[in-house]
Scaffold this motif. Structure first.
Motif, PDB file in Angstrom:
ATOM      1  N   VAL A   1       0.835  -1.201   0.000  1.00  9.41           N
ATOM      2  CA  VAL A   1       0.000   0.000   0.000  1.00  9.41           C
ATOM      3  C   VAL A   1       0.872   1.254   0.000  1.00  9.41           C
ATOM      4  O   VAL A   1       0.614   2.188  -0.748  1.00  9.41           O
ATOM      5  N   LEU A   2       1.911   1.243   0.841  1.00  8.46           N
ATOM      6  CA  LEU A   2       2.775   2.422   0.886  1.00  8.46           C
ATOM      7  C   LEU A   2       3.530   2.628  -0.430  1.00  8.46           C
ATOM      8  O   LEU A   2       3.781   3.763  -0.827  1.00  8.46           O
ATOM      9  N   ASP A   3       3.888   1.529  -1.085  1.00 10.55           N
ATOM     10  CA  ASP A   3       4.546   1.656  -2.386  1.00 10.55           C
ATOM     11  C   ASP A   3       3.641   2.372  -3.382  1.00 10.55           C
ATOM     12  O   ASP A   3       4.095   3.229  -4.137  1.00 10.55           O
ATOM     13  N   LYS A   4       2.364   2.011  -3.389  1.00  6.57           N
ATOM     14  CA  LYS A   4       1.425   2.667  -4.301  1.00  6.57           C
ATOM     15  C   LYS A   4       1.349   4.164  -4.011  1.00  6.57           C
ATOM     16  O   LYS A   4       1.359   4.978  -4.933  1.00  6.57           O
ATOM     17  N   VAL A   5       1.288   4.511  -2.743  1.00  4.97           N
ATOM     18  CA  VAL A   5       1.220   5.922  -2.356  1.00  4.97           C
ATOM     19  C   VAL A   5       2.493   6.644  -2.788  1.00  4.97           C
ATOM     20  O   VAL A   5       2.442   7.748  -3.339  1.00  4.97           O
ATOM     21  N   PHE A   6       3.634   6.004  -2.548  1.00  8.31           N
ATOM     22  CA  PHE A   6       4.915   6.622  -2.920  1.00  8.31           C
ATOM     23  C   PHE A   6       4.995   6.868  -4.426  1.00  8.31           C
ATOM     24  O   PHE A   6       5.277   7.975  -4.871  1.00  8.31           O
ATOM     25  N   PHE A   7       4.767   5.813  -5.212  1.00  2.25           N
ATOM     26  CA  PHE A   7       4.925   5.949  -6.657  1.00  2.25           C
ATOM     27  C   PHE A   7       3.885   6.893  -7.262  1.00  2.25           C
ATOM     28  O   PHE A   7       4.196   7.656  -8.174  1.00  2.25           O
ATOM     29  N   ARG A   8       2.683   6.882  -6.737  1.00  3.76           N
ATOM     30  CA  ARG A   8       1.676   7.830  -7.209  1.00  3.76           C
ATOM     31  C   ARG A   8       2.106   9.266  -6.874  1.00  3.76           C
ATOM     32  O   ARG A   8       2.019  10.165  -7.707  1.00  3.76           O
ATOM     33  N   GLY A   9       2.626   9.452  -5.665  1.00  2.96           N
ATOM     34  CA  GLY A   9       3.094  10.778  -5.267  1.00  2.96           C
ATOM     35  C   GLY A   9       4.249  11.276  -6.113  1.00  2.96           C
ATOM     36  O   GLY A   9       4.306  12.443  -6.496  1.00  2.96           O
ATOM     37  N   VAL A  10       5.172  10.371  -6.427  1.00  2.00           N
ATOM     38  CA  VAL A  10       6.309  10.749  -7.274  1.00  2.00           C
ATOM     39  C   VAL A  10       5.824  11.145  -8.664  1.00  2.00           C
ATOM     40  O   VAL A  10       6.258  12.163  -9.217  1.00  2.00           O
ATOM     41  N   LEU A  11       4.927  10.366  -9.226  1.00  4.97           N
ATOM     42  CA  LEU A  11       4.411  10.694 -10.567  1.00  4.97           C
ATOM     43  C   LEU A  11       3.648  12.013 -10.560  1.00  4.97           C
ATOM     44  O   LEU A  11       3.791  12.827 -11.480  1.00  4.97           O
ATOM     45  N   GLN A  12       2.850  12.234  -9.525  1.00  4.95           N
ATOM     46  CA  GLN A  12       2.097  13.489  -9.445  1.00  4.95           C
ATOM     47  C   GLN A  12       3.040  14.680  -9.284  1.00  4.95           C
ATOM     48  O   GLN A  12       2.874  15.708  -9.953  1.00  4.95           O
ATOM     49  N   SER A  13       4.025  14.550  -8.399  1.00  5.42           N
ATOM     50  CA  SER A  13       4.950  15.667  -8.195  1.00  5.42           C
ATOM     51  C   SER A  13       5.815  15.900  -9.429  1.00  5.42           C
ATOM     52  O   SER A  13       6.125  17.045  -9.770  1.00  5.42           O
ATOM     53  N   LEU A  14       6.179  14.832 -10.123  1.00  2.00           N
ATOM     54  CA  LEU A  14       6.951  14.970 -11.357  1.00  2.00           C
ATOM     55  C   LEU A  14       6.124  15.669 -12.436  1.00  2.00           C
ATOM     56  O   LEU A  14       6.628  16.547 -13.147  1.00  2.00           O
ATOM     57  N   ALA A  15       4.851  15.302 -12.541  1.00  2.00           N
ATOM     58  CA  ALA A  15       3.967  15.958 -13.512  1.00  2.00           C
ATOM     59  C   ALA A  15       3.821  17.448 -13.185  1.00  2.00           C
ATOM     60  O   ALA A  15       3.870  18.297 -14.091  1.00  2.00           O
ATOM     61  N   LEU A  16       3.667  17.767 -11.918  1.00  2.00           N
ATOM     62  CA  LEU A  16       3.547  19.172 -11.521  1.00  2.00           C
ATOM     63  C   LEU A  16       4.844  19.930 -11.790  1.00  2.00           C
ATOM     64  O   LEU A  16       4.818  21.069 -12.272  1.00  2.00           O
ATOM     65  N   LEU A  17       5.967  19.295 -11.509  1.00  2.00           N
ATOM     66  CA  LEU A  17       7.261  19.913 -11.794  1.00  2.00           C
ATOM     67  C   LEU A  17       7.439  20.140 -13.296  1.00  2.00           C
ATOM     68  O   LEU A  17       7.937  21.192 -13.715  1.00  2.00           O
ATOM     69  N   MET A  18       7.010  19.189 -14.113  1.00  2.21           N
ATOM     70  CA  MET A  18       7.095  19.347 -15.571  1.00  2.21           C
ATOM     71  C   MET A  18       6.197  20.484 -16.050  1.00  2.21           C
ATOM     72  O   MET A  18       6.607  21.280 -16.909  1.00  2.21           O
ATOM     73  N   LEU A  19       5.005  20.565 -15.487  1.00  2.00           N
ATOM     74  CA  LEU A  19       4.093  21.656 -15.848  1.00  2.00           C
ATOM     75  C   LEU A  19       4.688  23.009 -15.468  1.00  2.00           C
ATOM     76  O   LEU A  19       4.690  23.949 -16.269  1.00  2.00           O
ATOM     77  N   GLY A  20       5.211  23.092 -14.256  1.00  2.67           N
ATOM     78  CA  GLY A  20       5.830  24.340 -13.816  1.00  2.67           C
ATOM     79  C   GLY A  20       7.042  24.704 -14.655  1.00  2.67           C
ATOM     80  O   GLY A  20       7.215  25.859 -15.058  1.00  2.67           O
ATOM     81  N   SER A  21       7.879  23.724 -14.958  1.00  2.00           N
ATOM     82  CA  SER A  21       9.066  23.965 -15.788  1.00  2.00           C
ATOM     83  C   SER A  21       8.672  24.430 -17.188  1.00  2.00           C
ATOM     84  O   SER A  21       9.280  25.346 -17.741  1.00  2.00           O
ATOM     85  N   SER A  22       7.648  23.812 -17.748  1.00  3.41           N
ATOM     86  CA  SER A  22       7.174  24.203 -19.080  1.00  3.41           C
ATOM     87  C   SER A  22       6.647  25.631 -19.075  1.00  3.41           C
ATOM     88  O   SER A  22       6.903  26.400 -20.014  1.00  3.41           O
ATOM     89  N   THR A  23       5.949  25.980 -18.014  1.00  4.98           N
ATOM     90  CA  THR A  23       5.415  27.345 -17.892  1.00  4.98           C
ATOM     91  C   THR A  23       6.544  28.362 -17.793  1.00  4.98           C
ATOM     92  O   THR A  23       6.523  29.395 -18.469  1.00  4.98           O
ATOM     93  N   VAL A  24       7.529  28.057 -16.976  1.00  6.29           N
ATOM     94  CA  VAL A  24       8.666  28.976 -16.824  1.00  6.29           C
ATOM     95  C   VAL A  24       9.431  29.079 -18.141  1.00  6.29           C
ATOM     96  O   VAL A  24       9.816  30.175 -18.566  1.00  6.29           O
ATOM     97  N   PHE A  25       9.647  27.942 -18.811  1.00  4.52           N
ATOM     98  CA  PHE A  25      10.363  27.971 -20.085  1.00  4.52           C
ATOM     99  C   PHE A  25       9.591  28.782 -21.126  1.00  4.52           C
ATOM    100  O   PHE A  25      10.185  29.571 -21.878  1.00  4.52           O
ATOM    101  N   ALA A  26       8.278  28.613 -21.174  1.00  2.16           N
ATOM    102  CA  ALA A  26       7.452  29.393 -22.114  1.00  2.16           C
ATOM    103  C   ALA A  26       7.560  30.884 -21.809  1.00  2.16           C
ATOM    104  O   ALA A  26       7.616  31.714 -22.731  1.00  2.16           O
ATOM    105  N   THR A  27       7.623  31.216 -20.538  1.00  2.00           N
ATOM    106  CA  THR A  27       7.779  32.623 -20.154  1.00  2.00           C
ATOM    107  C   THR A  27       9.128  33.165 -20.625  1.00  2.00           C
ATOM    108  O   THR A  27       9.203  34.285 -21.143  1.00  2.00           O
ATOM    109  N   VAL A  28      10.172  32.369 -20.453  1.00  4.06           N
ATOM    110  CA  VAL A  28      11.507  32.798 -20.905  1.00  4.06           C
ATOM    111  C   VAL A  28      11.506  33.001 -22.420  1.00  4.06           C
ATOM    112  O   VAL A  28      12.030  34.001 -22.930  1.00  4.06           O
ATOM    113  N   LYS A  29      10.911  32.059 -23.149  1.00  5.55           N
ATOM    114  CA  LYS A  29      10.848  32.198 -24.609  1.00  5.55           C
ATOM    115  C   LYS A  29      10.026  33.431 -25.008  1.00  5.55           C
ATOM    116  O   LYS A  29      10.385  34.136 -25.960  1.00  5.55           O
TER     117      LYS A  29
END
Length: 135
Positions: A1-29
């Motif tokens: 159960v904890l593994d599922k929570v961990f991996f789901r959390g990592v994927l969610q945080s990675l997706a949010l980080l990618m979204l934020g990075s894309s937004t910042v990069f678009a702003t720079v461009k």
């Protein structure tokens, strides 16, 4: 159960980080496209993108290390020391000749070419070698 929570959390945080990075990069461009005076204070977009990619990889490596530490296992110590020494060496060699690009390369190359593959191998092996990680 904890593994599922961990991996789901990592994927969610990675997706949010990618979204934020894309937004910042678009702003720079965008700032570059309108010739904003603020763009002079930011790295060129290709170097900026490289740092964002390394940030994403760093997030994955940190997540792997946190997972193993939660199980009282620290196999990332050797990797961390090696990457630190290699990064410092490359910085000393590259920054004088290449400036900011040398700094980005000094940080990016070890993390992308050594840290991610070696760290993921260490993570998988450590996770598979002990019964603590059974699901």
């Amino acid at each position: 159960v904890l593994d599922k929570v961990f991996f789901r959390g990592v994927l969610q945080s990675l997706a949010l980080l990618m979204l934020g990075s894309s937004t910042v990069f678009a702003t720079v461009k965008y700032l570059e496209s309108i010739s904003s005076p603020y763009i002079e204070r930011v790295l060129p977009p290709y170097l900026f993108a490289a740092l964002m990619l390394v940030g994403l990889v760093g997030h994955v490596l940190s997540s792997e290390a946190f997972y193993l530490r939660a199980h009282k296992n620290e196999p990332f110590m050797g990797l961390s020391v090696f990457l630190g020494v290699l990064t410092a060496f490359l910085a000393i060699v590259m920054i004088p000749d290449f400036g900011a690009a040398g700094a980005v390369i000094s940080y990016s190359i070890p993390t992308l070419l050594i840290g991610l593959p070696w760290g993921t191998i260490v993570f998988i092996r450590s996770r598979n070698q002990t019964s603590l990680f059974e699901q």
